[in-house]
Design a protein around this motif. Structure first.
Motif, PDB file in Angstrom:
ATOM      1  N   GLU A 207       0.816  -1.221   0.000  1.00 35.69           N
ATOM      2  CA  GLU A 207       0.000   0.000   0.000  1.00 35.69           C
ATOM      3  C   GLU A 207       0.848   1.270   0.000  1.00 35.69           C
ATOM      4  O   GLU A 207       0.540   2.230  -0.707  1.00 35.69           O
ATOM      5  CB  GLU A 207      -0.919  -0.034   1.219  1.00 35.69           C
ATOM      6  CG  GLU A 207      -1.807   1.183   1.381  1.00 35.69           C
ATOM      7  CD  GLU A 207      -2.682   1.085   2.619  1.00 35.69           C
ATOM      8  OE1 GLU A 207      -3.421   2.031   2.894  1.00 35.69           O
ATOM      9  OE2 GLU A 207      -2.609   0.048   3.313  1.00 35.69           O
ATOM     10  N   LYS A 208       1.930   1.283   0.769  1.00 34.62           N
ATOM     11  CA  LYS A 208       2.729   2.495   0.900  1.00 34.62           C
ATOM     12  C   LYS A 208       3.457   2.858  -0.387  1.00 34.62           C
ATOM     13  O   LYS A 208       3.914   3.998  -0.542  1.00 34.62           O
ATOM     14  CB  LYS A 208       3.746   2.338   2.032  1.00 34.62           C
ATOM     15  CG  LYS A 208       4.778   1.258   1.788  1.00 34.62           C
ATOM     16  CD  LYS A 208       5.748   1.153   2.958  1.00 34.62           C
ATOM     17  CE  LYS A 208       6.802   0.076   2.712  1.00 34.62           C
ATOM     18  NZ  LYS A 208       7.732  -0.039   3.858  1.00 34.62           N
ATOM     19  N   ILE A 210       2.107   2.108  -3.624  1.00 38.16           N
ATOM     20  CA  ILE A 210       1.217   2.047  -4.783  1.00 38.16           C
ATOM     21  C   ILE A 210       1.171   3.368  -5.541  1.00 38.16           C
ATOM     22  O   ILE A 210       1.011   3.407  -6.764  1.00 38.16           O
ATOM     23  CB  ILE A 210      -0.209   1.624  -4.346  1.00 38.16           C
ATOM     24  CG1 ILE A 210      -1.057   1.244  -5.558  1.00 38.16           C
ATOM     25  CG2 ILE A 210      -0.862   2.718  -3.533  1.00 38.16           C
ATOM     26  CD1 ILE A 210      -0.598   0.020  -6.266  1.00 38.16           C
ATOM     27  N   GLY A 242      -6.863  -4.400  -3.015  1.00 40.15           N
ATOM     28  CA  GLY A 242      -5.743  -5.158  -2.493  1.00 40.15           C
ATOM     29  C   GLY A 242      -6.202  -6.421  -1.798  1.00 40.15           C
ATOM     30  O   GLY A 242      -7.403  -6.661  -1.601  1.00 40.15           O
ATOM     31  N   HIS A 246      -2.832  -6.021   2.213  1.00 36.44           N
ATOM     32  CA  HIS A 246      -2.775  -4.673   1.644  1.00 36.44           C
ATOM     33  C   HIS A 246      -1.733  -4.576   0.518  1.00 36.44           C
ATOM     34  O   HIS A 246      -1.037  -3.571   0.386  1.00 36.44           O
ATOM     35  CB  HIS A 246      -2.485  -3.625   2.729  1.00 36.44           C
ATOM     36  CG  HIS A 246      -3.560  -3.518   3.760  1.00 36.44           C
ATOM     37  ND1 HIS A 246      -4.617  -2.635   3.662  1.00 36.44           N
ATOM     38  CD2 HIS A 246      -3.769  -4.213   4.900  1.00 36.44           C
ATOM     39  CE1 HIS A 246      -5.412  -2.767   4.702  1.00 36.44           C
ATOM     40  NE2 HIS A 246      -4.920  -3.733   5.467  1.00 36.44           N
ATOM     41  N   ASN A 247      -1.648  -5.633  -0.284  1.00 40.05           N
ATOM     42  CA  ASN A 247      -0.818  -5.624  -1.485  1.00 40.05           C
ATOM     43  C   ASN A 247      -1.726  -5.500  -2.706  1.00 40.05           C
ATOM     44  O   ASN A 247      -2.789  -6.119  -2.761  1.00 40.05           O
ATOM     45  CB  ASN A 247       0.020  -6.896  -1.591  1.00 40.05           C
ATOM     46  CG  ASN A 247       1.074  -6.985  -0.509  1.00 40.05           C
ATOM     47  OD1 ASN A 247       1.665  -5.972  -0.148  1.00 40.05           O
ATOM     48  ND2 ASN A 247       1.297  -8.168   0.026  1.00 40.05           N
ATOM     49  N   TYR A 248      -1.263  -4.710  -3.696  1.00 38.74           N
ATOM     50  CA  TYR A 248      -2.067  -4.453  -4.882  1.00 38.74           C
ATOM     51  C   TYR A 248      -1.347  -4.983  -6.124  1.00 38.74           C
ATOM     52  O   TYR A 248      -0.126  -4.804  -6.259  1.00 38.74           O
ATOM     53  CB  TYR A 248      -2.318  -2.950  -5.044  1.00 38.74           C
ATOM     54  CG  TYR A 248      -3.201  -2.372  -3.971  1.00 38.74           C
ATOM     55  CD1 TYR A 248      -4.543  -2.128  -4.207  1.00 38.74           C
ATOM     56  CD2 TYR A 248      -2.696  -2.084  -2.710  1.00 38.74           C
ATOM     57  CE1 TYR A 248      -5.363  -1.599  -3.218  1.00 38.74           C
ATOM     58  CE2 TYR A 248      -3.506  -1.568  -1.712  1.00 38.74           C
ATOM     59  CZ  TYR A 248      -4.835  -1.327  -1.973  1.00 38.74           C
ATOM     60  OH  TYR A 248      -5.644  -0.820  -0.987  1.00 38.74           O
TER      61      TYR A 248
END
Length: 349
Positions: A207-208, A210, A242, A246-248
């Motif tokens: 997330e940080k 993206i 995600g 919290h991975n996209y």
């Protein structure tokens, strides 16, 4: 008299016990380490400096085919032609399989004969109606029969076309599930065609990070199979949702080539770099102790290590950005902190 003797013995015992405890305490105190206030601890230091920092993030993913499809017939029957083998390159519209269509052709031929008969009847009825020899309704019925039979022919022609199965796009036959002579039903898998003229490198980005990516962005791709070759990629998809961590998903399209052929399933790596705005005061990562929520470091002032609270910003592989608590030019300890306390004399080595 006996009571006096007991009292004297009790007092003597207590006195002896107290003396023994005091003696043990003095011996233990002698063994406790007492730091020498004049002894200086050797440390390594570095200067806090203003640097142009960059954030480089590397992400590992795997290549996926641009397109892949299982070819399934819409009709059923015996396979009379199957001119493909696994590993063969097929173009769009290339014949993959041919089903037996004799029965359909016979039915179409019979209906075309029937239509010809209706048309002959129509001509006779039109002549008889002019002489009032037959009612006009016969003409209408014959016209309807012609139209209904023509609709049946169209349906059979559609079924006839479905007996010819072709590749919807160019690709490689990666799997063949049937053989010539097999009898299949509608929907039976015949073969799998994979298009790797363009590949998609799919990586999972936290997330940080993206916001470091944008649609259409050009990005370099490295592979394990060709470590000295850099491929040009383009961001073609940024996931809108995600996973639980919290991975996209990010997709990078990479054109394939004969000189450095890539295959689906291979690993690929991207390194995305984004520059920080302006100059940033930074220190080596080794200088920071404590946690990222409560970072601290030792500053050397007049030969003494002073423990100081700081605030950190961006991080790179080598440096922490310091946003509060430190001035440019100050010396910070980067090695030997384990031997330090606030106020410990130090000497830089």
């Amino acid at each position: 008299m006996k009571r006096i003797i007991v009292a004297i013995a009790l007092v003597s015992t207590l006195g002896l016990t107290a003396w023994k405890l005091l003696d043990n305490k003095e011996k233990v105190a002698e063994k406790v380490y007492k730091p020498n206030p004049n002894l200086k601890v050797g440390v390594r230091t570095a200067k806090a400096e203003v640097r142009d920092l960059s954030l480089e993030s590397q992400f590992l993913g795997s290549f996926e085919a641009n397109r892949e499809i299982e070819i399934r017939p819409q009709a059923g029957g015996e396979i009379v032609q199957l001119p493909i083998v696994e590993g063969q390159v097929v173009g769009a519209g290339k014949l993959v399989a041919k089903l037996d269509d004799d029965q359909l052709r016979y039915q179409i031929e019979a209906l075309e004969v029937q239509i010809e008969g209706y048309k002959n009847d129509l001509k006779r009825y039109e002549a008889l109606v002019k002489g009032d020899a037959t009612p006009a309704v016969n003409i209408e019925k014959t016209q309807l029969n012609i139209r209904a039979t023509q609709a049946q022919v169209k349906q059979l022609q559609k079924q006839l076309a479905n007996t010819t199965i072709t590749a919807p796009f160019s690709g490689i036959v990666t799997s063949k599930m049937v053989e010539k002579g097999s009898v299949v039903s509608p929907g039976t898998p015949l073969a799998k065609v994979t298009d790797i003229s363009t590949l998609k490198l799919v990586v999972q980005v936290p997330e940080k990070a993206i916001n470091q990516f944008r649609m259409g962005q050009s990005i370099a791709v490295k592979t394990e199979v060709y470590p000295d070759t850099e491929f040009k990629g383009r961001v073609s998809l940024i996931g809108a949702q995600g996973d639980a961590a919290h991975n996209y998903p990010i997709e990078i399209s990479v054109a394939n080539s004969n000189a450095h052929a890539l295959r689906a399933g291979m690993y690929g790596t991207i390194a995305n770099t984004s520059e920080l705005k302006g100059q940033s005061l930074s220190v080596p990562r080794q200088a920071i102790i404590g946690s990222t929520k409560q970072p601290q470091l030792y500053v050397v002032e007049n030969g003494t290590a002073i423990l100081r609270d700081v605030q950190i910003g961006a991080t790179t592989n080598d440096y922490y950005e310091i946003t509060k608590g430190l001035q440019a030019g100050e010396q910070v300890v980067v090695s030997g902190q384990i031997n330090l306390q606030n106020g410990t004399p130090v000497v830089a080595q």
